[in-house]
Design a protein around this motif. Structure first.
Motif, PDB file in Angstrom:
ATOM      1  N   CYS A  68       0.687  -1.110   0.174  1.00  0.00           N
ATOM      2  CA  CYS A  68       0.033  -0.088   0.098  1.00  0.00           C
ATOM      3  C   CYS A  68       0.925   1.461   0.047  1.00  0.00           C
ATOM      4  O   CYS A  68       1.999   1.242   0.512  1.00  0.00           O
ATOM      5  CB  CYS A  68      -0.848  -0.085   1.154  1.00  0.00           C
ATOM      6  SG  CYS A  68      -0.348   0.181   2.916  1.00  0.00           S
ATOM      7  N   LYS A 102      -3.254  -0.530  -2.748  1.00  0.00           N
ATOM      8  CA  LYS A 102      -4.076   0.447  -2.219  1.00  0.00           C
ATOM      9  C   LYS A 102      -3.351   1.812  -2.077  1.00  0.00           C
ATOM     10  O   LYS A 102      -2.190   1.867  -1.637  1.00  0.00           O
ATOM     11  CB  LYS A 102      -4.557  -0.074  -0.875  1.00  0.00           C
ATOM     12  CG  LYS A 102      -5.408   1.143  -0.248  1.00  0.00           C
ATOM     13  CD  LYS A 102      -5.876   0.252   1.408  1.00  0.00           C
ATOM     14  CE  LYS A 102      -6.870   1.388   2.085  1.00  0.00           C
ATOM     15  NZ  LYS A 102      -8.421   0.690   1.565  1.00  0.00           N
ATOM     16  N   GLU A 115      -7.999   6.600  -1.865  1.00  0.00           N
ATOM     17  CA  GLU A 115      -8.762   6.712  -0.792  1.00  0.00           C
ATOM     18  C   GLU A 115      -8.491   8.003  -0.224  1.00  0.00           C
ATOM     19  O   GLU A 115      -7.169   8.261   0.289  1.00  0.00           O
ATOM     20  CB  GLU A 115      -8.884   5.679   0.034  1.00  0.00           C
ATOM     21  CG  GLU A 115      -9.621   5.761   1.270  1.00  0.00           C
ATOM     22  CD  GLU A 115      -9.407   4.220   1.969  1.00  0.00           C
ATOM     23  OE1 GLU A 115      -9.208   4.524   3.367  1.00  0.00           O
ATOM     24  OE2 GLU A 115      -9.529   3.235   1.496  1.00  0.00           O
ATOM     25  N   LYS A 168      -5.642   0.551  11.148  1.00  0.00           N
ATOM     26  CA  LYS A 168      -6.659   0.531  10.191  1.00  0.00           C
ATOM     27  C   LYS A 168      -6.046  -0.252   8.799  1.00  0.00           C
ATOM     28  O   LYS A 168      -6.643  -1.410   8.765  1.00  0.00           O
ATOM     29  CB  LYS A 168      -7.402   1.689   9.642  1.00  0.00           C
ATOM     30  CG  LYS A 168      -8.399   1.443   8.525  1.00  0.00           C
ATOM     31  CD  LYS A 168      -8.795   2.600   8.087  1.00  0.00           C
ATOM     32  CE  LYS A 168      -9.745   2.655   7.026  1.00  0.00           C
ATOM     33  NZ  LYS A 168      -9.380   2.378   5.785  1.00  0.00           N
ATOM     34  N   LEU A 169      -5.093  -0.005   8.381  1.00  0.00           N
ATOM     35  CA  LEU A 169      -4.312  -0.598   7.261  1.00  0.00           C
ATOM     36  C   LEU A 169      -3.692  -1.880   7.792  1.00  0.00           C
ATOM     37  O   LEU A 169      -4.111  -3.089   6.914  1.00  0.00           O
ATOM     38  CB  LEU A 169      -3.318   0.230   6.664  1.00  0.00           C
ATOM     39  CG  LEU A 169      -3.547   1.189   6.032  1.00  0.00           C
ATOM     40  CD1 LEU A 169      -2.404   2.386   5.722  1.00  0.00           C
ATOM     41  CD2 LEU A 169      -4.271   1.013   4.674  1.00  0.00           C
ATOM     42  N   GLU A 170      -3.228  -2.100   8.909  1.00  0.00           N
ATOM     43  CA  GLU A 170      -2.605  -3.398   9.498  1.00  0.00           C
ATOM     44  C   GLU A 170      -4.069  -4.229   9.645  1.00  0.00           C
ATOM     45  O   GLU A 170      -3.832  -5.563   9.317  1.00  0.00           O
ATOM     46  CB  GLU A 170      -2.056  -3.199  10.841  1.00  0.00           C
ATOM     47  CG  GLU A 170      -0.848  -3.079  10.456  1.00  0.00           C
ATOM     48  CD  GLU A 170       0.242  -2.979  11.956  1.00  0.00           C
ATOM     49  OE1 GLU A 170      -0.471  -2.425  13.106  1.00  0.00           O
ATOM     50  OE2 GLU A 170       1.231  -3.190  12.142  1.00  0.00           O
ATOM     51  N   ASN A 171      -4.990  -3.925  10.157  1.00  0.00           N
ATOM     52  CA  ASN A 171      -6.180  -4.731  10.488  1.00  0.00           C
ATOM     53  C   ASN A 171      -6.782  -5.117   9.084  1.00  0.00           C
ATOM     54  O   ASN A 171      -7.686  -6.108   8.967  1.00  0.00           O
ATOM     55  CB  ASN A 171      -7.213  -3.920  11.040  1.00  0.00           C
ATOM     56  CG  ASN A 171      -6.841  -3.848  12.674  1.00  0.00           C
ATOM     57  OD1 ASN A 171      -6.143  -4.650  13.021  1.00  0.00           O
ATOM     58  ND2 ASN A 171      -7.556  -2.792  13.145  1.00  0.00           N
ATOM     59  N   GLU A 172      -6.744  -4.509   7.940  1.00  0.00           N
ATOM     60  CA  GLU A 172      -7.145  -4.965   6.667  1.00  0.00           C
ATOM     61  C   GLU A 172      -6.250  -5.666   5.894  1.00  0.00           C
ATOM     62  O   GLU A 172      -6.255  -6.166   4.934  1.00  0.00           O
ATOM     63  CB  GLU A 172      -7.232  -3.654   5.619  1.00  0.00           C
ATOM     64  CG  GLU A 172      -8.373  -2.595   6.222  1.00  0.00           C
ATOM     65  CD  GLU A 172      -8.357  -1.457   5.197  1.00  0.00           C
ATOM     66  OE1 GLU A 172      -7.797  -1.234   4.392  1.00  0.00           O
ATOM     67  OE2 GLU A 172      -9.228  -0.521   5.780  1.00  0.00           O
ATOM     68  N   GLY A 173      -4.945  -6.241   6.847  1.00  0.00           N
ATOM     69  CA  GLY A 173      -4.079  -7.092   6.377  1.00  0.00           C
ATOM     70  C   GLY A 173      -2.980  -6.452   5.492  1.00  0.00           C
ATOM     71  O   GLY A 173      -1.995  -7.210   4.943  1.00  0.00           O
ATOM     72  N   PHE A 174      -2.643  -5.282   5.659  1.00  0.00           N
ATOM     73  CA  PHE A 174      -1.424  -4.669   4.867  1.00  0.00           C
ATOM     74  C   PHE A 174      -0.296  -4.775   5.784  1.00  0.00           C
ATOM     75  O   PHE A 174      -0.501  -4.636   6.822  1.00  0.00           O
ATOM     76  CB  PHE A 174      -1.727  -3.217   4.503  1.00  0.00           C
ATOM     77  CG  PHE A 174      -2.858  -3.159   3.232  1.00  0.00           C
ATOM     78  CD1 PHE A 174      -2.688  -3.197   1.952  1.00  0.00           C
ATOM     79  CD2 PHE A 174      -4.233  -2.820   3.699  1.00  0.00           C
ATOM     80  CE1 PHE A 174      -3.612  -3.269   1.052  1.00  0.00           C
ATOM     81  CE2 PHE A 174      -5.285  -2.705   2.901  1.00  0.00           C
ATOM     82  CZ  PHE A 174      -4.799  -2.821   1.264  1.00  0.00           C
TER      83      PHE A 174
END
Length: 183
Positions: A48, A75, A95, A107-113
């Motif tokens: 990302c 992303k 975004e 947030k990005l870590e929680n989305e798997g990044f």
């Protein structure tokens, strides 16, 4: 989440001219000699990007066709406290985000990044001030601009750069890579 920088500057530390132009990057050194500066290898590890509004606007003004898009399907989060919507030609690519950067990384870590490429002078400076940059790769173009948009500005504290690696390229560009250590 790992946050890193991969950027080019003039030898006197500018990432763009005062008008945001980057034309000097294509005329510095020996432009007839193509070299691999490691961009493709670097981007293989990045999932990302986080960039500032000004950087997005420069990219938007380039009106890149899909074959020229350098970021692939990654992303891209654009930071802006003033702009709420991306330009028309960037709407499906980025975004917009305004808020706490620690919360954004969570947030990005929680989305798997796992690895964010940080781009844009002010954005890089802000991430450094928040102790969020893990490593920096800086490619020095053999040109002195005299003025422009600096990569670095005032820092809140000294920031130690370690584990230096350097490469000189046939086109007279020089690249340095550092791990970033905070007090």
């Amino acid at each position: 989440m790992k946050c890193s920088v991969f950027i080019a500057t003039s030898v006197d530390g500018f990432i763009a001219k005062t008008d945001n132009s980057l034309d000097w990057l294509h005329s510095a050194g020996k432009p007839e000699i193509e070299v691999d500066t490691g961009w493709n290898s670097y981007m293989k590890d990045v999932d990302c990007l986080i960039m500032g509004r000004s950087t997005m606007e420069v990219i938007s003004a380039m009106n890149l066709v899909p074959e020229q898009w350098p970021y692939g399907p990654r992303k891209i989060v654009v930071l802006s406290n003033t702009l709420k919507e991306a330009p028309q030609n960037m709407k499906d690519k980025v975004e917009m985000y305004s808020g706490d950067l620690h919360a954004l990384l969570i947030k990005l870590e929680n989305e798997g990044f796992k690895h964010a490429y940080i781009d844009g002078g002010r954005t890089i400076q802000t991430f450094l001030d928040l102790k969020l940059i893990d490593e920096m790769t800086i490619t020095l173009a053999p040109i002195l601009l005299g003025e422009g948009i600096p990569l670095f500005g005032k820092t809140n504290k000294d920031i130690k750069l370690e584990q230096a690696e350097s490469t000189a390229f046939a086109n007279d560009f020089v690249q340095v890579k550092y791990s970033v250590s905070y007090p």
